[in-house]
Design an enzyme around this catalytic site. Structure first.
Site, short mmCIF file in Angstrom:
data_model
loop_
_atom_site.label_atom_id
_atom_site.label_comp_id
_atom_site.label_asym_id
_atom_site.label_seq_id
_atom_site.Cartn_x
_atom_site.Cartn_y
_atom_site.Cartn_z
CG ASP A 1 37.84 39.80 44.20
OD1 ASP A 1 37.55 40.77 44.92
OD2 ASP A 1 38.98 39.60 43.74
CG ASP B 1 42.27 36.95 42.65
OD1 ASP B 1 41.37 37.64 43.16
OD2 ASP B 1 43.39 37.41 42.35
CG ASP C 1 38.33 37.04 46.77
OD1 ASP C 1 37.60 37.97 47.15
OD2 ASP C 1 39.15 37.15 45.84
#
Length: 645
Positions: free
Chosen positions: A345, A542, A546
């Site tokens: 990410d 995080d 996600d």
């Protein structure tokens, strides 16, 4: 708060609250005090005594051998019988006990006792290895907070941690375990966060800083506001992960466990067939046949194969835990060793998640600091990350902020406020706006191409300048990506941000493939495509958005320090200190564990085949078969423990 502090004496120690356990003793001392190891050593001593008294008193010698059998073989016989009666299956424990008793039945008391001793020794070593490997993780449970000093209008009372509610205030005295996740409302101290983040150096904490349950307060008294119920603390989630990790074995180990029962039955059938058929077909004497069968029963047992996997995997998990990387099970360590691609990410993972002002560009008519002061004054009441970045920039440059009047939001565009009687507006940039001066348009286009989020600044109806902001790449991201490249791993970025920003961040970090403008379901789609292309794929993230991708990846790695609860729940691995460099390091460790596991399996299989063939082709004495087989078991365990170094 001050009144409460004045009425509450703070002692350096508390008998009521949990305190850190004693310093860990040396591994050798623990090994010698290990129950199974003590039984094995006593069995060995009795075996030597029986051998020594053999020439003086045969009866005493046999009594000593029987004692050696009983003490050394009791625990293994118990395990084997439980497997037989509860699971209706055979295991290696019963094979070894049967071989030892068979050796004794034909007069080879010493060989049988030696088999029991070495088998008990290797079993004790494997059991100790498993406990030692998980010690760094399981020690966390000993620090589980149970009591807390709750502060309220009635003073201070000792309560169970489960009784604390969000918003309660607790007192943490010096040297005590912090009982809850929370925010410091008064006091400052150095906090030992090794149980959570793996950091070896205590971290200074003061007013407004986060603290975690299970960490250890330093020299200062703290008043902490509870921000999470007991079951929702990061520490509680770590303990849940530990319990899951202790019960989950890698695929190779599960396969070997399933194979063990079938293999043991095959060995027993072959042994019985050998005893019955060899005298008839090969004209062997019964005693010679039985001796050959006992040697076969010893050397064909899969002890070394059974011990080839878990010591290496558990050692790697333990080493990772010491560095703040927690696994939810051994299977994930095994999968991580086969990783071919790692997807990240962007915001909060590759980047810090905190935008900074990269440029403030104003037209010739305006003073740069005046424009910055107006922007920061207008944004000062907002908690938006971009607004806070502008205020921080003004503070860094020593700009004095003014009060903002008539502040109002302009939906879909930005904000408007009166600063010193002058109307200022800050909002979304539109390079196609015909009113935008060409000098600002050119600068805006360049900044946007570099991945910046650009806002325009107006005084009244006139454009005064533009301000560019961008989330900055974590310092360790470039190093982490380069290390993955050095290992031959493809790196990917999956982000919901727009393509210009994503491409710019990817170039700076060194990412190979970029997919931008993604919704959570889009990330899952690309993870599936990556798994089809590369096989084992790791996802690092995080945020809540996600979580689906973390679950879809072969191995999901969550950022534990600032990660969301959803990400931590679905991830297979957690980076407690948010250090991305640990990703490559842990993959490297997982690869080493895989190599050692393969070495062990090949070595164990080769030794078994060599000993079986030698028994029938050349003939080997039972003591040599015992030493060869059990010695190989000890060697594969010690080879797995190399990863603890």
């Amino acid at each position: 708060m001050q009144a409460i502090q004045k009425t509450m004496p703070v002692k350096q120690n508390s008998a009521n609250l949990p305190t850190p356990g004693p310093r860990r003793r040396k591994s050798l001392g623990r090994l010698l005090r290990h129950k199974e190891m003590m039984f094995a050593i006593i069995s060995g001593v009795l075996m030597l005594a029986g051998w020594g008294f053999g020439s003086w008193s045969q009866v005493l010698s046999i009594i000593l051998y029987i004692a050696a059998y009983a003490i050394g073989g009791f625990m293994k016989a118990k395990e084997g019988l439980e497997t037989l009666f509860k699971e209706r299956d055979l295991d290696v424990n019963l094979l070894m006990i049967a071989a030892a008793l068979g050796a004794a039945s034909i007069g080879y008391w010493n060989e049988g006792a030696m088999l029991i001793f070495i088998f008990a020794l290797s079993g004790a070593l494997e059991s100790f290895a498993s406990e030692q490997s998980l010690r760094d993780i399981s020690a966390l449970i000993a620090l589980r907070p149970e009591k807390a000093l709750k502060v309220d209008d009635n003073g201070v009372s000792l309560v169970n941690v489960e009784e604390l509610a969000v918003g309660d205030l607790v007192l943490v005295k010096p040297g005590e375990v912090i009982p809850t996740d929370g925010l410091i409302r008064s006091g400052s101290s150095a906090i030992d966060q090794a149980t959570i983040t793996g950091e070896s150096i205590p971290v200074d904490k003061a007013l407004g800083d986060d603290v975690y349950a299970g960490t250890i307060n330093g020299e200062g008294a703290l008043y902490v506001e509870v921000t999470s119920p007991a079951e929702g603390t990061l520490f509680s989630k770590i303990i849940a992960m530990v319990e899951q990790a202790q019960n989950e074995a890698p695929q190779t180990q599960r396969f070997i466990k399933r194979l063990e029962g079938l293999y043991a039955k095959g060995v027993v059938i072959t042994t019985v067939a050998l005893i019955v058929l060899a005298p008839l077909l090969l004209d062997w004497s019964w005693s010679f046949t039985f001796y050959k069968a006992m040697v076969f029963l010893v050397v064909a047992s899969p002890c070394a194969l059974v011990s080839s996997v878990m010591p290496a995997i558990l050692s790697a998990m333990s080493k990772s835990a010491r560095k703040g990387v927690l696994f939810k099970g051994g299977a994930h360590m095994d999968h991580l060793g086969g990783a071919k691609a790692v997807a990240f990410d962007k915001t909060g993972t590759l980047t810090a998640g905190e935008p900074i002002v990269t440029e403030l560009y104003v037209t010739e008519k305006y003073d740069r600091l005046d424009v910055l002061a107006a922007c920061a004054s207008a944004e000062n009441l907002s908690q938006h990350p971009l607004a806070r970045a502008i205020v921080r920039k003004a503070e860094e440059e020593g700009v004095i902020l003014q009060g903002a009047d008539d502040l109002k939001a302009l939906p879909g565009w930005g904000i408007e406020a009166s600063i010193g009687g002058v109307i200022w507006r800050i909002g979304k940039a539109d390079e196609n706006d015909p009113e935008l001066p060409s000098v600002l348009r050119e600068r805006l286009q360049k900044l946007a191409e570099e991945g910046n989020t650009v806002s325009v600044i107006q005084q009244g109806e006139e454009y005064a300048g533009i301000i560019a902001l961008r989330d900055h790449v974590r310092p360790q991201s470039k190093v982490a990506i380069q290390r993955l490249h050095d290992m031959g791993i493809v790196t990917v970025m999956l982000t919901g941000d727009r393509s210009g920003t994503a491409e710019a961040i990817a170039r700076e970090a060194g990412i190979d493939l970029v997919y931008s403008d993604l919704l959570p379901q889009d990330k899952v789609k690309y993870i599936s495509e990556l798994r089809e292309a590369y096989g084992n794929v790791v996802m690092v993230g995080d945020g809540v958005n996600d979580a689906p991708a973390l679950a879809a990846a072969t191995v999901g790695i969550a950022m534990g320090g600032g990660g969301s609860g959803a990400a931590l729940d679905v991830a297979d691995v957690v980076l407690m200190n948010d250090n991305l460099e640990r990703v490559a390091e842990t993959i490297g460790l997982a690869r080493r564990a895989r190599v050692i596991t393969k070495q062990n399996l090949v070595f164990a299989g080769a030794v078994i085949l060599l000993l079986i063939s030698s028994n029938f082709i050349q003939g080997i004495p039972l003591p040599l078969g015992v030493v060869g087989h059990e010695g190989s078991t000890i060697l594969v365990i010690l080879n797995g423990l190399r990863l603890l170094r």
